[in-house]
Design a protein around this motif. Structure first.
Motif, mmCIF file in Angstrom:
data_model
loop_
_atom_site.group_PDB
_atom_site.id
_atom_site.type_symbol
_atom_site.label_atom_id
_atom_site.label_comp_id
_atom_site.label_asym_id
_atom_site.label_seq_id
_atom_site.Cartn_x
_atom_site.Cartn_y
_atom_site.Cartn_z
ATOM 1 N N LEU A 358 23.743 50.065 28.638
ATOM 2 C CA LEU A 358 23.833 50.985 27.505
ATOM 3 C C LEU A 358 25.173 50.839 26.789
ATOM 4 O O LEU A 358 25.237 50.862 25.558
ATOM 5 C CB LEU A 358 23.660 52.427 27.987
ATOM 6 N N PHE A 359 26.233 50.677 27.567
ATOM 7 C CA PHE A 359 27.568 50.582 26.974
ATOM 8 C C PHE A 359 27.750 49.285 26.197
ATOM 9 O O PHE A 359 28.405 49.274 25.148
ATOM 10 C CB PHE A 359 28.630 50.690 28.068
ATOM 11 N N THR A 360 27.186 48.191 26.695
ATOM 12 C CA THR A 360 27.446 46.876 26.088
ATOM 13 C C THR A 360 26.371 46.439 25.095
ATOM 14 O O THR A 360 26.453 45.332 24.565
ATOM 15 C CB THR A 360 27.563 45.802 27.186
ATOM 16 N N ARG A 361 25.372 47.282 24.831
ATOM 17 C CA ARG A 361 24.331 46.850 23.884
ATOM 18 C C ARG A 361 24.914 46.548 22.516
ATOM 19 O O ARG A 361 24.705 45.482 21.949
ATOM 20 C CB ARG A 361 23.239 47.931 23.768
ATOM 21 N N ASP A 362 25.659 47.483 21.964
ATOM 22 C CA ASP A 362 26.283 47.284 20.650
ATOM 23 C C ASP A 362 27.483 48.208 20.540
ATOM 24 O O ASP A 362 27.445 49.219 19.823
ATOM 25 C CB ASP A 362 25.276 47.567 19.531
ATOM 26 N N PRO A 363 28.583 47.902 21.267
ATOM 27 C CA PRO A 363 29.710 48.838 21.332
ATOM 28 C C PRO A 363 30.567 48.880 20.070
ATOM 29 O O PRO A 363 31.499 49.666 20.000
ATOM 30 C CB PRO A 363 30.522 48.313 22.513
ATOM 31 N N LYS A 364 30.293 48.032 19.089
ATOM 32 C CA LYS A 364 30.962 48.010 17.784
ATOM 33 C C LYS A 364 32.319 47.309 17.806
ATOM 34 O O LYS A 364 32.670 46.645 16.849
ATOM 35 C CB LYS A 364 31.137 49.429 17.193
ATOM 36 N N PHE A 365 33.088 47.452 18.902
ATOM 37 C CA PHE A 365 34.397 46.809 18.902
ATOM 38 C C PHE A 365 34.348 45.415 19.543
ATOM 39 O O PHE A 365 35.348 44.730 19.614
ATOM 40 C CB PHE A 365 35.456 47.688 19.593
ATOM 41 N N PHE A 366 33.177 44.972 20.041
ATOM 42 C CA PHE A 366 32.937 43.574 20.390
ATOM 43 C C PHE A 366 31.425 43.357 20.363
ATOM 44 O O PHE A 366 30.648 44.297 20.503
ATOM 45 C CB PHE A 366 33.546 43.199 21.749
ATOM 46 N N PRO A 367 30.970 42.108 20.144
ATOM 47 C CA PRO A 367 29.531 41.852 20.033
ATOM 48 C C PRO A 367 28.818 42.178 21.337
ATOM 49 O O PRO A 367 29.243 41.755 22.417
ATOM 50 C CB PRO A 367 29.457 40.349 19.725
ATOM 51 N N GLY A 368 27.748 42.937 21.251
ATOM 52 C CA GLY A 368 26.976 43.300 22.430
ATOM 53 C C GLY A 368 25.819 42.359 22.651
ATOM 54 O O GLY A 368 25.556 41.438 21.856
ATOM 55 N N TRP A 369 25.077 42.599 23.748
ATOM 56 C CA TRP A 369 23.974 41.699 24.082
ATOM 57 C C TRP A 369 22.779 41.851 23.146
ATOM 58 O O TRP A 369 21.856 41.024 23.172
ATOM 59 C CB TRP A 369 23.535 41.911 25.527
ATOM 60 N N SER A 370 22.773 42.882 22.285
ATOM 61 C CA SER A 370 21.655 43.055 21.351
ATOM 62 C C SER A 370 21.593 41.941 20.308
ATOM 63 O O SER A 370 20.573 41.799 19.628
ATOM 64 C CB SER A 370 21.756 44.408 20.648
ATOM 65 N N VAL A 371 22.661 41.140 20.184
ATOM 66 C CA VAL A 371 22.654 40.035 19.202
ATOM 67 C C VAL A 371 21.637 38.968 19.579
ATOM 68 O O VAL A 371 21.273 38.132 18.734
ATOM 69 C CB VAL A 371 24.057 39.406 19.071
ATOM 70 N N PHE A 372 21.156 38.966 20.836
ATOM 71 C CA PHE A 372 20.165 37.975 21.262
ATOM 72 C C PHE A 372 18.749 38.374 20.848
ATOM 73 O O PHE A 372 17.810 37.629 21.097
ATOM 74 C CB PHE A 372 20.225 37.800 22.783
ATOM 75 N N PHE A 373 18.594 39.537 20.237
ATOM 76 C CA PHE A 373 17.285 40.016 19.797
ATOM 77 C C PHE A 373 17.292 40.235 18.287
ATOM 78 O O PHE A 373 18.348 40.231 17.653
ATOM 79 C CB PHE A 373 16.919 41.314 20.530
ATOM 80 N N ILE A 374 16.117 40.439 17.730
ATOM 81 C CA ILE A 374 16.010 40.696 16.291
ATOM 82 C C ILE A 374 16.781 41.965 15.967
ATOM 83 O O ILE A 374 16.627 42.994 16.639
ATOM 84 C CB ILE A 374 14.536 40.836 15.871
ATOM 85 N N LYS A 375 17.609 41.920 14.937
ATOM 86 C CA LYS A 375 18.469 43.040 14.594
ATOM 87 C C LYS A 375 17.646 44.293 14.306
ATOM 88 O O LYS A 375 16.686 44.276 13.537
ATOM 89 C CB LYS A 375 19.322 42.695 13.374
ATOM 90 N N GLY A 376 18.045 45.397 14.946
ATOM 91 C CA GLY A 376 17.388 46.681 14.728
ATOM 92 C C GLY A 376 16.187 46.934 15.609
ATOM 93 O O GLY A 376 15.592 48.011 15.557
ATOM 94 N N TYR A 377 15.790 45.943 16.427
ATOM 95 C CA TYR A 377 14.593 46.111 17.246
ATOM 96 C C TYR A 377 14.883 46.766 18.595
ATOM 97 O O TYR A 377 14.049 47.496 19.128
ATOM 98 C CB TYR A 377 13.913 44.749 17.478
ATOM 99 N N VAL A 378 16.051 46.491 19.165
ATOM 100 C CA VAL A 378 16.379 46.988 20.502
ATOM 101 C C VAL A 378 17.391 48.118 20.375
ATOM 102 O O VAL A 378 18.470 47.945 19.807
ATOM 103 C CB VAL A 378 16.952 45.869 21.390
ATOM 104 N N SER A 379 17.024 49.282 20.894
ATOM 105 C CA SER A 379 17.909 50.452 20.821
ATOM 106 C C SER A 379 18.278 50.902 22.231
ATOM 107 O O SER A 379 17.834 50.330 23.231
ATOM 108 C CB SER A 379 17.216 51.602 20.080
ATOM 109 N N ASP A 380 19.090 51.957 22.309
ATOM 110 C CA ASP A 380 19.455 52.519 23.612
ATOM 111 C C ASP A 380 18.224 53.020 24.360
ATOM 112 O O ASP A 380 18.170 52.960 25.596
ATOM 113 C CB ASP A 380 20.451 53.668 23.427
ATOM 114 N N ALA A 381 17.234 53.520 23.627
ATOM 115 C CA ALA A 381 16.013 54.017 24.275
ATOM 116 C C ALA A 381 15.287 52.894 24.993
ATOM 117 O O ALA A 381 14.782 53.076 26.118
ATOM 118 C CB ALA A 381 15.103 54.672 23.237
ATOM 119 N N VAL A 382 15.214 51.720 24.380
ATOM 120 C CA VAL A 382 14.561 50.562 25.006
ATOM 121 C C VAL A 382 15.264 50.225 26.314
ATOM 122 O O VAL A 382 14.635 50.011 27.357
ATOM 123 C CB VAL A 382 14.585 49.357 24.046
ATOM 124 N N THR A 383 16.598 50.182 26.263
ATOM 125 C CA THR A 383 17.388 49.861 27.460
ATOM 126 C C THR A 383 17.120 50.859 28.574
ATOM 127 O O THR A 383 16.880 50.476 29.729
ATOM 128 C CB THR A 383 18.889 49.881 27.109
#
Length: 606
Positions: A358-383
């Motif tokens: 949850l912390f590293t999905r898209d922390p804003k101050f460094f690229p998170g692991w969500s960059v490996f998926f289509i932008k906007g498709y994976v949210s905290d709820a999915v995780t």
């Protein structure tokens, strides 16, 4: 019939009277305001009154939009009902399921006892240990569950330190007139001493002191002074737990309902705002939690007798013996838990994985692991749902290949880490409905134009300096939530605060974040939050104890939030500039730009 009798009878039916009279008293709103805005405000005020008075159960009030918005022509039901299970609700649900798995295996008790054994048993350090443990658990468990779990542990430690509470209360009332009886051994008051048949943990000694019952040669004044001190410390122990639980819940998005309501309403009002997620919220709110906990600990320890020379220097006296007994009790309880088993280890792994992902999905101050998926498709709820789903099939016992080849092995049914029945029983579904009711209300305020109408009437408040407005908003909501549910409070006021920010041309997050956190700072009254009520129900606290401690805690909380917003909050969320994602909601405000001061106009262009 006497007035007192009539008043008692009216009080017996006061909820029914509220249900009948409030809808009638609010009827003028339907005729004095623009049609759609008036109808929406009527429902909002009706729900606010029912929430504040609890004339209906909170969850039932939260379902009123399903029947009132369609029938009054505000929103069709197909647009109201989906608000009750947005992705924010799934994130909350995954957090609750993870919490129930932690409670199921007893991992939370192991964490609590380990922390307490590390910090020691001197009153100030023990209060700190209680607060650290309660706040950490409350980041993941509910505030109520954390308080309910920690209070029995605190009471056991306190009884080991000071003995029976009733005895302490009697000793604190000793007067000089019976001093002679005490000295002569004819005390009318039971003095605390070790049991005549001590357990193993009570045989610990300090400088040769044994575990047998000893005569008390202290004067009445010494006994009374010591008992009063112990009562103060006892109250400090009990009062720090619900306070720390409320503070800890603000550190994570899933820690308390108002945080999730902020996310849901941001998505309703500002769909393009993606600054707040689990990682960015934690990076902002965790340092705030630590800072507030530190100052809160200093205040509680100071007020309740924990800060003294014993904090730094060891003295071998009666208190030292009591501290040794308490330390032994903690160590014995921890020893009884035994070594960590397979289920606890597995839950610990999934818990850490849950937090890290949850912390590293898209922390804003460094690229998170969500960059490996289509932008906007994976949210905290999915995780969250991915991780907690594993709990329902991962084994609770260590798998063994030899079991397949051993005909003598018992063929016991396969047991997962968590059963659905346990999760179903543990999840507070009423809170999920409450979240949904808040999101439905926010959607109606936006669609009906009520939010814009309210914002236009808040124009005079736009002249207040933003930094001062942050303090005022936090203070107002911290006071209001003393008398109403924090969830209901934020649902009612967050749309108004968003419109105030828009008309003030201030970054909406600058007002909405402190408002959300301020709703969790309810420290003064037993009825303010369920954790306060649980601590008060122990019978050892008085209302004046909570008010005296809580009013300073509220002030400390307001100052800490203001400091956080104007330091690292500004840097993280770029709060000094008006964001692009807020402009689509500012159509109505654009008309009023000609009335803005040069400074405000300049801020709007930055």
């Amino acid at each position: 019939m006497k007035l007192s009798v009539v008043s008692k009878k009216l009080w017996c039916i006061h909820k029914q009277l509220i249900l009948l009279l409030v809808p009638l008293l609010l009827l003028p709103l339907l005729f004095t305001l623009p049609e759609k805005e008036g109808k929406c405000l009527y429902v909002v005020m009706l729900m606010a009154m029912f929430w504040c008075t609890e004339a209906l159960p909170l969850a039932v009030t939260a379902m009123l939009p399903v029947c009132l918005f369609p029938t009054l022509g505000i929103l069709p039901s197909k647009r109201v009902c989906p608000q009750y299970f947005l992705e924010t609700n799934f994130l909350f649900l995954s957090g609750l399921v993870m919490a129930s798995s932690i409670e199921e295996c007893g991992l939370h008790r192991r964490i609590a006892l380990k922390v307490l054994s590390i910090v020691g048993v001197k009153p100030a350090w023990l209060i700190l240990g209680m607060m650290l443990t309660s706040s950490f658990l409350s980041m993941w468990l509910s505030n109520t569950a954390t308080t309910a779990m920690m209070l029995p542990i605190a009471n056991a430690i306190l009884e080991s330190l000071f003995g029976d509470l009733e005895t302490l209360k009697e000793n604190s009332k000793i007067t000089a007139g019976i001093e002679g009886d005490i000295i002569n051994g004819h005390s009318p008051v039971k003095l605390h001493s070790l049991p005549s048949v001590p357990s193993e943990k009570q045989l610990l000694s300090i400088d040769g002191a044994d575990g047998t019952e000893q005569s008390d040669t202290r004067t009445a004044e010494e006994i009374r002074t010591e008992s009063k001190y112990q009562l103060k410390v006892w109250k400090g122990f009990l009062i720090c737990i619900p306070y720390a639980a409320s503070i800890g819940g603000t550190a994570t998005l899933t820690g308390t309902a108002p945080n999730l309501i902020l996310i849901g309403q941001l998505k309703n009002y500002f769909p393009d705002c993606d600054l707040i997620n689990f990682g960015s919220w934690f990076a902002f709110a965790f340092p705030l939690m630590v800072m507030f906990l530190f100052f809160g600990w200093i205040w509680i320890a100071f007020l309740h007798g924990g800060l003294n020379s014993r904090l730094c220097f060891t003295k071998y006296d009666r208190r030292a013996q009591a501290e040794a007994r308490a330390q032994a009790l903690i160590q014995e309880d921890y020893r009884k838990l035994g070594p960590i088993n397979f289920a606890e280890g597995a839950i610990s792994f999934f818990f850490v994985l849950f937090a890290v992902l949850l912390f590293t999905r898209d922390p804003k101050f460094f690229p998170g692991w969500s960059v490996f998926f289509i932008k906007g498709y994976v949210s905290d709820a999915v995780t969250g749902v991915i991780i907690v789903s594993m709990l329902f099939f991962f084994p609770s016992q260590k798998p063994s290949l030899s079991w397949w080849f051993d005909p003598q092995a018992s063929n016991t049914p396969y047991v997962p880490l968590l059963s659905w029945k346990k999760a179903q029983d543990s999840v507070p579904w009423n809170i999920i409905l409450l979240l949904g009711g808040g999101f439905a209300m926010a959607k109606a305020c936006e669609e009906s134009g009520l939010a814009t109408w309210i914002g236009a009437h808040l124009q005079p408040l736009a002249e207040v300096p933003p930094a001062a407005a942050v303090m005022l908003i936090t203070a107002f909501l911290a006071c209001f939530t003393e008398f109403a549910s924090n969830t209901a409070t934020i649902i009612i006021f967050l749309p108004v605060i968003a419109e105030l920010a828009i008309h003030s041309l201030v970054n909406p997050l600058y007002f909405m974040i402190p408002a959300t956190i301020g709703c969790s700072y309810a420290f003064m009254l037993p009825v303010s939050t369920p954790p306060n009520s649980i601590a008060f129900a122990s019978g050892h606290l008085m209302v004046k104890d909570m008010v005296k401690t809580g009013i300073v805690m509220n002030i400390l909380g307001i100052l800490c939030v203001t400091l956080a917003m104007n330091t690292w909050g500004v840097a993280m969320f770029d709060l000094h500039s008006y964001p692009e994602w807020a402009h689509p909601m500012n159509k109505s405000a654009a008309v009023t730009d000609m009335h803005l001061s040069p400074v405000q106009s300049l801020n709007a262009t930055l």
